[in-house]
Design a protein around this motif. Structure first.
Motif, PDB file in Angstrom:
ATOM      1  N   VAL A 153       1.360 157.548  62.092  1.00  0.00           N
ATOM      2  CA  VAL A 153       0.460 157.207  63.199  1.00  0.00           C
ATOM      3  C   VAL A 153       0.723 158.181  64.345  1.00  0.00           C
ATOM      4  O   VAL A 153       1.835 158.237  64.885  1.00  0.00           O
ATOM      5  N   ALA A 154      -0.298 158.959  64.678  1.00  0.00           N
ATOM      6  CA  ALA A 154      -0.171 159.937  65.751  1.00  0.00           C
ATOM      7  C   ALA A 154      -0.457 159.290  67.099  1.00  0.00           C
ATOM      8  O   ALA A 154      -1.452 158.586  67.264  1.00  0.00           O
ATOM      9  N   VAL A 155       0.419 159.534  68.052  1.00  0.00           N
ATOM     10  CA  VAL A 155       0.245 159.007  69.402  1.00  0.00           C
ATOM     11  C   VAL A 155      -0.783 159.873  70.131  1.00  0.00           C
ATOM     12  O   VAL A 155      -0.596 161.082  70.295  1.00  0.00           O
ATOM     13  N   VAL A 156      -1.867 159.253  70.551  1.00  0.00           N
ATOM     14  CA  VAL A 156      -2.930 159.962  71.263  1.00  0.00           C
ATOM     15  C   VAL A 156      -2.726 159.853  72.771  1.00  0.00           C
ATOM     16  O   VAL A 156      -2.891 160.816  73.517  1.00  0.00           O
ATOM     17  N   ILE A 166      -2.488 152.763  61.106  1.00  0.00           N
ATOM     18  CA  ILE A 166      -2.584 151.893  62.276  1.00  0.00           C
ATOM     19  C   ILE A 166      -2.362 150.434  61.870  1.00  0.00           C
ATOM     20  O   ILE A 166      -1.709 149.657  62.587  1.00  0.00           O
ATOM     21  N   THR A 167      -2.896 150.053  60.708  1.00  0.00           N
ATOM     22  CA  THR A 167      -2.733 148.669  60.243  1.00  0.00           C
ATOM     23  C   THR A 167      -1.271 148.346  60.009  1.00  0.00           C
ATOM     24  O   THR A 167      -0.781 147.281  60.412  1.00  0.00           O
ATOM     25  N   SER A 168      -0.542 149.247  59.360  1.00  0.00           N
ATOM     26  CA  SER A 168       0.878 148.967  59.107  1.00  0.00           C
ATOM     27  C   SER A 168       1.673 148.916  60.406  1.00  0.00           C
ATOM     28  O   SER A 168       2.630 148.138  60.539  1.00  0.00           O
ATOM     29  N   LEU A 169       1.271 149.719  61.403  1.00  0.00           N
ATOM     30  CA  LEU A 169       1.925 149.641  62.711  1.00  0.00           C
ATOM     31  C   LEU A 169       1.644 148.294  63.365  1.00  0.00           C
ATOM     32  O   LEU A 169       2.557 147.650  63.909  1.00  0.00           O
ATOM     33  N   GLU A 198       5.895 160.649  73.383  1.00  0.00           N
ATOM     34  CA  GLU A 198       4.847 161.433  74.031  1.00  0.00           C
ATOM     35  C   GLU A 198       3.615 161.570  73.134  1.00  0.00           C
ATOM     36  O   GLU A 198       3.704 161.415  71.905  1.00  0.00           O
ATOM     37  N   PRO A 199       2.458 161.889  73.737  1.00  0.00           N
ATOM     38  CA  PRO A 199       1.276 162.194  72.921  1.00  0.00           C
ATOM     39  C   PRO A 199       1.582 163.341  71.960  1.00  0.00           C
ATOM     40  O   PRO A 199       2.241 164.315  72.332  1.00  0.00           O
ATOM     41  N   GLY A 200       1.112 163.220  70.729  1.00  0.00           N
ATOM     42  CA  GLY A 200       1.390 164.223  69.703  1.00  0.00           C
ATOM     43  C   GLY A 200       2.501 163.812  68.770  1.00  0.00           C
ATOM     44  O   GLY A 200       2.602 164.338  67.646  1.00  0.00           O
ATOM     45  N   ASP A 201       3.368 162.894  69.200  1.00  0.00           N
ATOM     46  CA  ASP A 201       4.414 162.379  68.310  1.00  0.00           C
ATOM     47  C   ASP A 201       3.772 161.595  67.172  1.00  0.00           C
ATOM     48  O   ASP A 201       2.741 160.936  67.362  1.00  0.00           O
ATOM     49  N   ILE A 202       4.391 161.651  66.002  1.00  0.00           N
ATOM     50  CA  ILE A 202       3.879 160.906  64.852  1.00  0.00           C
ATOM     51  C   ILE A 202       4.910 159.852  64.443  1.00  0.00           C
ATOM     52  O   ILE A 202       6.014 160.185  64.007  1.00  0.00           O
ATOM     53  N   ILE A 203       4.544 158.575  64.625  1.00  0.00           N
ATOM     54  CA  ILE A 203       5.442 157.466  64.316  1.00  0.00           C
ATOM     55  C   ILE A 203       5.433 157.217  62.815  1.00  0.00           C
ATOM     56  O   ILE A 203       4.372 157.074  62.207  1.00  0.00           O
ATOM     57  N   THR A 204       6.635 157.164  62.221  1.00  0.00           N
ATOM     58  CA  THR A 204       6.755 156.974  60.774  1.00  0.00           C
ATOM     59  C   THR A 204       7.509 155.711  60.388  1.00  0.00           C
ATOM     60  O   THR A 204       7.437 155.271  59.240  1.00  0.00           O
ATOM     61  N   LYS A 205       8.264 155.125  61.355  1.00  0.00           N
ATOM     62  CA  LYS A 205       9.002 153.897  61.051  1.00  0.00           C
ATOM     63  C   LYS A 205       9.144 153.027  62.290  1.00  0.00           C
ATOM     64  O   LYS A 205       9.285 153.534  63.408  1.00  0.00           O
ATOM     65  N   ILE A 206       9.101 151.718  62.073  1.00  0.00           N
ATOM     66  CA  ILE A 206       9.517 150.733  63.069  1.00  0.00           C
ATOM     67  C   ILE A 206      10.652 149.960  62.422  1.00  0.00           C
ATOM     68  O   ILE A 206      10.449 149.234  61.449  1.00  0.00           O
ATOM     69  N   GLY A 207      11.857 150.143  62.933  1.00  0.00           N
ATOM     70  CA  GLY A 207      13.019 149.568  62.245  1.00  0.00           C
ATOM     71  C   GLY A 207      13.147 150.197  60.874  1.00  0.00           C
ATOM     72  O   GLY A 207      13.159 151.426  60.736  1.00  0.00           O
ATOM     73  N   ASP A 208      13.188 149.352  59.815  1.00  0.00           N
ATOM     74  CA  ASP A 208      13.254 149.851  58.443  1.00  0.00           C
ATOM     75  C   ASP A 208      11.893 149.873  57.764  1.00  0.00           C
ATOM     76  O   ASP A 208      11.800 150.174  56.569  1.00  0.00           O
ATOM     77  N   THR A 209      10.851 149.545  58.501  1.00  0.00           N
ATOM     78  CA  THR A 209       9.505 149.471  57.929  1.00  0.00           C
ATOM     79  C   THR A 209       8.782 150.805  58.056  1.00  0.00           C
ATOM     80  O   THR A 209       8.642 151.345  59.159  1.00  0.00           O
ATOM     81  N   ASP A 210       8.322 151.328  56.919  1.00  0.00           N
ATOM     82  CA  ASP A 210       7.565 152.579  56.938  1.00  0.00           C
ATOM     83  C   ASP A 210       6.203 152.355  57.600  1.00  0.00           C
ATOM     84  O   ASP A 210       5.514 151.373  57.320  1.00  0.00           O
ATOM     85  N   ILE A 211       5.825 153.283  58.457  1.00  0.00           N
ATOM     86  CA  ILE A 211       4.536 153.222  59.137  1.00  0.00           C
ATOM     87  C   ILE A 211       3.669 154.364  58.625  1.00  0.00           C
ATOM     88  O   ILE A 211       4.008 155.544  58.809  1.00  0.00           O
ATOM     89  N   THR A 212       2.576 154.036  57.968  1.00  0.00           N
ATOM     90  CA  THR A 212       1.670 155.051  57.435  1.00  0.00           C
ATOM     91  C   THR A 212       0.280 154.985  58.064  1.00  0.00           C
ATOM     92  O   THR A 212      -0.436 155.981  58.071  1.00  0.00           O
ATOM     93  N   ALA A 254      14.051 150.079  66.723  1.00  0.00           N
ATOM     94  CA  ALA A 254      14.214 151.516  66.532  1.00  0.00           C
ATOM     95  C   ALA A 254      12.888 152.101  66.060  1.00  0.00           C
ATOM     96  O   ALA A 254      12.317 151.640  65.072  1.00  0.00           O
ATOM     97  N   VAL A 255      12.398 153.088  66.780  1.00  0.00           N
ATOM     98  CA  VAL A 255      11.148 153.752  66.418  1.00  0.00           C
ATOM     99  C   VAL A 255      11.481 155.176  65.970  1.00  0.00           C
ATOM    100  O   VAL A 255      12.077 155.951  66.722  1.00  0.00           O
ATOM    101  N   THR A 256      11.100 155.494  64.737  1.00  0.00           N
ATOM    102  CA  THR A 256      11.311 156.840  64.202  1.00  0.00           C
ATOM    103  C   THR A 256      10.003 157.608  64.258  1.00  0.00           C
ATOM    104  O   THR A 256       8.949 157.092  63.866  1.00  0.00           O
ATOM    105  N   TYR A 257      10.071 158.863  64.752  1.00  0.00           N
ATOM    106  CA  TYR A 257       8.869 159.672  64.876  1.00  0.00           C
ATOM    107  C   TYR A 257       9.229 161.139  64.671  1.00  0.00           C
ATOM    108  O   TYR A 257      10.405 161.538  64.726  1.00  0.00           O
TER     109      TYR A 257
END
Length: 356
Positions: free
Chosen positions: A287-290, A320-323, A304-318, A337-340
């Motif tokens: 999920v790209a931050v706009v 907008i729905t999964s986020l 920041e805008p442009g960052d791409i979020i890939t995980k929330i905790g241990d949950t993979d984020i692919t 913990a947010v991984t990006y």
């Protein structure tokens, strides 16, 4: 499994539930009862149990159905539940759509009443409208405690499926605590809703905003969504979802008191974002931050805008729905913990979640 709002087709025949009781007779001689007598006793027990259950159904329907109304917004039909004696009616946000005025028909009258929107809260797919004039005898429903809802509990769904007002179907609570995302096409709100009640009671187009009721006559949820099977391209019979009564009352009370939702209980990062795909354009990859809300949770954590979020905790984020589903499992004030990725490098940061 994809989930669409209740206006999607879902067909489930009404089933009769019969509870039978088997009586075991003693086998010693001289018991004073004959096999014929024992057979008569056993056969009599089943109809008695069935009659008791039927009486329960009839009592609940008599008590609750007058509190369930039909709502017409332009050309669309939905249902609603009378919330209080002042004419407030709770329903789904996707039932009211963008409309401000409505026609309402109660269960005991064919006369159309007029109602006005108080406030719609699409994030939870709930809304409150108010009758312009409260008719005599209008009866408010009683809402139950969602925390006491149990799997296997018998429930009745009441509403106006396919425009057939004051219709009732029956089933059980199939599961609790479901997190479900609603489609945003065809008038849906796109909401991701946590802690939903799953039921086998038939939920058809027009049931949206009606009542899911237990055998004590308490509304335990607002029927909102019906499941679809993507492999078959149609509905998944017997899988419907209702917003739990605790969330319904929390939102409705705020709308009636303040004219809006002041405490959603929904966690948020404070970003606008979109789904991005991998380098092969074949699969969703994050999920790209706009946009980042100033002073929001993400902003305070340095996202920041442009960052791409890939995980929330241990949950993979692919996507907008999964986020949305990951955030629905959290509460405002929780630290996650947010991984990006940024410029090809992966970073992880602790974020104290805000409120949506």
């Amino acid at each position: 499994m994809d989930v669409s709002r209740t206006r999607a087709r879902l067909h489930l025949p009404l089933a009769a539930l019969v509870c039978s009781v088997a009586l075991i007779a003693g086998c010693s001689s001289g018991s004073g009862s004959s096999p014929a007598q024992d057979g008569t006793t056993t056969q009599a027990a089943a109809p008695a149990a069935a009659n008791d259950l039927q009486d329960d159904y009839l009592k609940v329907i008599k008590d609750v159905l007058p509190s369930v109304v039909q709502i017409r917004a332009s050309g669309d039909l939905g249902s609603g539940v009378v919330y209080d004696d002042n004419g407030h009616i709770v329903t789904n946000a996707h039932v009211v759509g963008d409309e401000k005025t409505f026609k309402v028909t109660t269960a005991n009258s064919e006369d159309e009443l007029t109602a006005t929107l108080v406030y719609a809260y699409p994030q939870q797919d709930l809304a409150v409208i108010k009758l312009d004039k409260v008719p005599d005898g209008l009866k408010a429903a009683s809402f139950g405690d969602s925390s006491k809802v149990q799997v296997g509990q018998i429930v009745l769904a009441m509403g106006s499926p396919l425009g057939l007002s004051s219709s009732v179907t029956q089933g059980i609570v199939s599961a609790t605590g479901r997190t479900v995302s609603e489609g945003s096409t065809g008038g849906g709100t796109g909401a991701t809703i946590a802690n939903m009640v799953q039921t086998s009671a038939a939920i058809n187009p027009g049931n949206s905003g009606g009542a899911l009721v237990d055998l004590d006559g308490r509304v335990i949820g607002i029927p909102t969504l019906a499941a679809t099977d993507p492999t078959l391209g149609g509905t998944a019979p017997g899988i419907g979802f209702a917003i739990p009564a605790s969330m319904v009352t929390k939102v409705a009370d705020q709308i009636i008191k303040d004219g809006r939702v002041t405490d959603s209980g929904r966690a948020a990062l404070g970003i606008t974002a979109r789904t991005v795909v991998d380098d092969d354009y074949q699969a969703a990859a994050g999920v790209a931050v706009v946009e980042v809300k100033s002073g929001g949770a993400a902003d305070k954590a340095g996202i920041e805008p442009g960052d791409i979020i890939t995980k929330i905790g241990d949950t993979d984020i692919t996507t907008i729905t999964s986020l949305s589903e990951a955030l629905a499992a959290e509460k405002p004030g929780d630290k996650v913990a947010v991984t990006y990725t940024r410029g090809g490098s992966e970073k992880t940061v602790d974020v104290t979640l805000g409120e949506q």
